[in-house]
Write a protein that holds these residues in place. Structure first.
Motif, PDB file in Angstrom:
ATOM      1  N   GLN A  13      -4.518 -19.057 -55.501  1.00 60.24           N
ATOM      2  CA  GLN A  13      -4.024 -19.259 -56.852  1.00 60.24           C
ATOM      3  C   GLN A  13      -2.821 -20.197 -56.830  1.00 60.24           C
ATOM      4  O   GLN A  13      -2.094 -20.279 -55.823  1.00 60.24           O
ATOM      5  CB  GLN A  13      -3.602 -17.933 -57.464  1.00 60.24           C
ATOM      6  CG  GLN A  13      -4.744 -16.962 -57.696  1.00 60.24           C
ATOM      7  CD  GLN A  13      -5.703 -17.455 -58.755  1.00 60.24           C
ATOM      8  OE1 GLN A  13      -5.301 -17.938 -59.810  1.00 60.24           O
ATOM      9  NE2 GLN A  13      -7.004 -17.319 -58.476  1.00 60.24           N
ATOM     10  N   ALA A  14      -2.629 -20.888 -57.925  1.00 60.51           N
ATOM     11  CA  ALA A  14      -1.460 -21.756 -58.047  1.00 60.51           C
ATOM     12  C   ALA A  14      -0.191 -20.952 -57.779  1.00 60.51           C
ATOM     13  O   ALA A  14      -0.063 -19.811 -58.243  1.00 60.51           O
ATOM     14  CB  ALA A  14      -1.413 -22.382 -59.433  1.00 60.51           C
ATOM     15  N   SER A  85       3.988 -22.966 -52.697  1.00 62.62           N
ATOM     16  CA  SER A  85       4.030 -23.389 -54.110  1.00 62.62           C
ATOM     17  C   SER A  85       2.880 -24.338 -54.417  1.00 62.62           C
ATOM     18  O   SER A  85       3.075 -25.396 -55.020  1.00 62.62           O
ATOM     19  CB  SER A  85       5.375 -24.054 -54.422  1.00 62.62           C
ATOM     20  OG  SER A  85       6.447 -23.182 -54.168  1.00 62.62           O
ATOM     21  N   LYS A  87      -0.269 -26.273 -55.907  1.00 65.19           N
ATOM     22  CA  LYS A  87      -0.624 -26.697 -57.249  1.00 65.19           C
ATOM     23  C   LYS A  87      -2.103 -27.090 -57.280  1.00 65.19           C
ATOM     24  O   LYS A  87      -2.656 -27.484 -56.252  1.00 65.19           O
ATOM     25  CB  LYS A  87       0.224 -27.899 -57.657  1.00 65.19           C
ATOM     26  CG  LYS A  87       1.714 -27.664 -57.574  1.00 65.19           C
ATOM     27  CD  LYS A  87       2.482 -28.944 -57.898  1.00 65.19           C
ATOM     28  CE  LYS A  87       3.994 -28.718 -57.802  1.00 65.19           C
ATOM     29  NZ  LYS A  87       4.745 -29.959 -58.118  1.00 65.19           N
ATOM     30  N   PRO A  88      -2.742 -27.034 -58.430  1.00 67.51           N
ATOM     31  CA  PRO A  88      -4.148 -27.444 -58.511  1.00 67.51           C
ATOM     32  C   PRO A  88      -4.376 -28.869 -57.986  1.00 67.51           C
ATOM     33  O   PRO A  88      -5.422 -29.142 -57.391  1.00 67.51           O
ATOM     34  CB  PRO A  88      -4.446 -27.338 -60.008  1.00 67.51           C
ATOM     35  CG  PRO A  88      -3.532 -26.259 -60.487  1.00 67.51           C
ATOM     36  CD  PRO A  88      -2.276 -26.437 -59.688  1.00 67.51           C
ATOM     37  N   THR A  91      -5.591 -29.572 -54.404  1.00 70.39           N
ATOM     38  CA  THR A  91      -6.973 -29.319 -54.020  1.00 70.39           C
ATOM     39  C   THR A  91      -7.580 -30.554 -53.356  1.00 70.39           C
ATOM     40  O   THR A  91      -7.548 -31.650 -53.904  1.00 70.39           O
ATOM     41  CB  THR A  91      -7.806 -28.926 -55.250  1.00 70.39           C
ATOM     42  OG1 THR A  91      -7.324 -27.679 -55.758  1.00 70.39           O
ATOM     43  CG2 THR A  91      -9.282 -28.801 -54.891  1.00 70.39           C
ATOM     44  N   VAL A 120      -7.057 -24.911 -54.981  1.00 66.57           N
ATOM     45  CA  VAL A 120      -5.983 -24.207 -55.684  1.00 66.57           C
ATOM     46  C   VAL A 120      -6.422 -23.996 -57.120  1.00 66.57           C
ATOM     47  O   VAL A 120      -6.617 -24.959 -57.864  1.00 66.57           O
ATOM     48  CB  VAL A 120      -4.674 -24.997 -55.623  1.00 66.57           C
ATOM     49  CG1 VAL A 120      -3.548 -24.188 -56.283  1.00 66.57           C
ATOM     50  CG2 VAL A 120      -4.314 -25.334 -54.178  1.00 66.57           C
ATOM     51  N   SER A 122      -6.006 -22.759 -60.990  1.00 65.08           N
ATOM     52  CA  SER A 122      -4.911 -22.693 -61.967  1.00 65.08           C
ATOM     53  C   SER A 122      -4.904 -21.362 -62.693  1.00 65.08           C
ATOM     54  O   SER A 122      -5.845 -20.584 -62.610  1.00 65.08           O
ATOM     55  CB  SER A 122      -5.035 -23.833 -62.976  1.00 65.08           C
ATOM     56  OG  SER A 122      -6.295 -23.775 -63.612  1.00 65.08           O
TER      57      SER A 122
END
Length: 122
Positions: A13-14, A85, A87-88, A91, A120, A122
């Protein structure tokens, strides 16, 4: 020559974290600069981070600075990429690669792994 195998990718997950590993075989790992690259669908492969043979010098692309950490353990012939940390937009398929110099261009990396998928959500 060095042979490389990545592992540690997956779905996260993000805001989550993953640690990628790159296991190397061959005599030249401890004297090689190593890098992480990534390629998202429909995009060109891009540089993520690089580390010199001793681990004393590291460089990162701006978008991952402060979130990703590249490191190596020459005794274990292993390269790592700690990713926090997430983030999408992180990916991608992540690749490790070996070069003669930490300042090498992507074309100068002479050995590549098969890649590991990082997704990842969102």
């Amino acid at each position: 020559q060095v042979q490389l195998v990545e592992s540690g990718g997956g779905l996260v997950q993000a805001g989550g974290s993953l640690r990628l590993s790159c296991a190397a075989s061959g005599r030249t790992f401890s004297t090689s600069a190593m890098g992480w690259f990534r390629q998202a669908p429909g995009k060109e492969r891009e540089f993520v981070a690089t580390i010199n043979w001793s681990g004393g010098n590291t460089y990162y692309r701006d978008s991952v600075k402060g979130r990703f950490t590249i490191s190596r353990d020459n005794a274990k012939n292993t390269l790592y990429l700690q990713m926090n940390s997430l983030k999408p937009e992180d990916t991608a398929v992540y690749y490790c690669a070996a070069a003669k110099s930490v300042l090498a261009t992507m074309r100068e990396y002479y050995s590549w792994g098969q890649g590991t998928q990082v997704t990842v959500a969102s």
